[in-house]
Design an enzyme around this catalytic site. Sequence first.
Site, PDB file in Angstrom:
ATOM      1  N   LYS A  14       0.849  -1.198   0.000  1.00 23.78           N
ATOM      2  CA  LYS A  14       0.000   0.000   0.000  1.00 23.78           C
ATOM      3  C   LYS A  14       0.882   1.244   0.000  1.00 23.78           C
ATOM      4  CE  LYS A  14      -2.286   1.607   3.832  1.00 23.78           C
ATOM      5  NZ  LYS A  14      -2.063   3.068   3.925  1.00 23.78           N
ATOM      6  N   ASP A  61      -3.523   4.398  -1.631  1.00 19.44           N
ATOM      7  CA  ASP A  61      -4.429   4.836  -0.558  1.00 19.44           C
ATOM      8  C   ASP A  61      -4.403   6.358  -0.447  1.00 19.44           C
ATOM      9  OD1 ASP A  61      -5.872   5.028   1.826  1.00 19.44           O
ATOM     10  OD2 ASP A  61      -4.197   4.346   3.081  1.00 19.44           O
ATOM     11  N   LYS A  65      -7.473   8.268  -0.561  1.00 17.65           N
ATOM     12  CA  LYS A  65      -8.745   8.678   0.089  1.00 17.65           C
ATOM     13  C   LYS A  65      -9.313   9.973  -0.499  1.00 17.65           C
ATOM     14  CE  LYS A  65      -7.616   6.590   4.602  1.00 17.65           C
ATOM     15  NZ  LYS A  65      -6.174   6.307   4.490  1.00 17.65           N
ATOM     16  N   ASP A  97     -13.978  15.057  -2.863  1.00 20.59           N
ATOM     17  CA  ASP A  97     -14.153  16.392  -3.447  1.00 20.59           C
ATOM     18  C   ASP A  97     -15.460  16.359  -4.247  1.00 20.59           C
ATOM     19  OD1 ASP A  97     -13.663  18.997  -4.602  1.00 20.59           O
ATOM     20  OD2 ASP A  97     -11.522  18.657  -4.340  1.00 20.59           O
ATOM     21  N   THR A 157     -11.116   4.957  11.480  1.00 16.80           N
ATOM     22  CA  THR A 157     -11.086   4.316  12.810  1.00 16.80           C
ATOM     23  C   THR A 157     -10.651   5.298  13.892  1.00 16.80           C
ATOM     24  OG1 THR A 157      -8.944   3.434  12.121  1.00 16.80           O
ATOM     25  CG2 THR A 157     -10.784   1.916  12.098  1.00 16.80           C
ATOM     26  N   ARG A 168       3.450  -1.214  10.780  1.00 22.07           N
ATOM     27  CA  ARG A 168       4.574  -1.351  11.724  1.00 22.07           C
ATOM     28  C   ARG A 168       4.903  -2.764  12.193  1.00 22.07           C
ATOM     29  NH1 ARG A 168       2.146   3.643  14.859  1.00 22.07           N
ATOM     30  NH2 ARG A 168       0.362   2.701  13.806  1.00 22.07           N
TER      31      ARG A 168
END
Length: 232
Positions: A32, A59, A61, A64, A119, A211
């Site tokens: 990603k 990614d 996002k 508009d 989230t 991570r």
Amino acid sequence: MPHDVIIALDFENRDKTLAFLDRFSGKKPFVKIGMELFYAEGPAIVREIKQRGHRIFLDLKLHDIPNTVKKAMRVLSQLDVDMTNLHAAGTVAMMEAAKEGLTRPDGTCATLLAVTQLTSTDETRMREELLIDATMPQTVAHYARNAQKAGLGGVVCSPLEAALVKEACGPDFLTVTPGIRFADSAADDQARVMTPAKARANGSDCIVVGRPITAAADPVASWQRCVDEFLG
Ligand code: C5P
């Protein structure tokens, strides 16, 4: 879309990203590319990683007015990524326009996913700042149904919400879920986490892992562990 583990390449530049990928010698994990790396290096980094043989989830996002998103998606369609996304909050009209823009002249289209609620947003913030009185599960299910109505392939959501999305939209509507941690690793800044095996059991089609792999002493071994635990 087969089940897969997607590594979040949350690196600040090309050199660090390629040094990380070089460790995988011969193996080509699904990756990603997010805003940080894309804004630092531009479309060239997407082309370069694609050329190395990786599948890519871009990614960015988007959110508009429909016309702007449609034109931006048309540009992204030329990058030949496998997956990209937008915010469901942009409305069904925006999502339909995005899908139209992302569809290539030959009719093929990358998998287009919608972010339901981030989230990092909780019910208190939704109610007090966004004036959304519905519960989080109601909002996520409703946004997922809107995305499906607009012709999208699935959503990015918490693994805790994957089962709910499958219930609302059916088994073929994809759930791609970040917030994954090994049973014995630190949660970092993720408030709600799940192990790869638990995410799979809860209905995740693909997991996004940063991570626990990128900061591991042996990233290739951690990726392999993640794949083994997720695919079972
Ligand atoms: O390092 P970690 O595994 O927490 O990385 C998760 C990745 O998924 C990051 O790239 C993060 O931006 C992304 N993500 C997330 N939660 C969302 C949406 C995206 O953690 N709701």
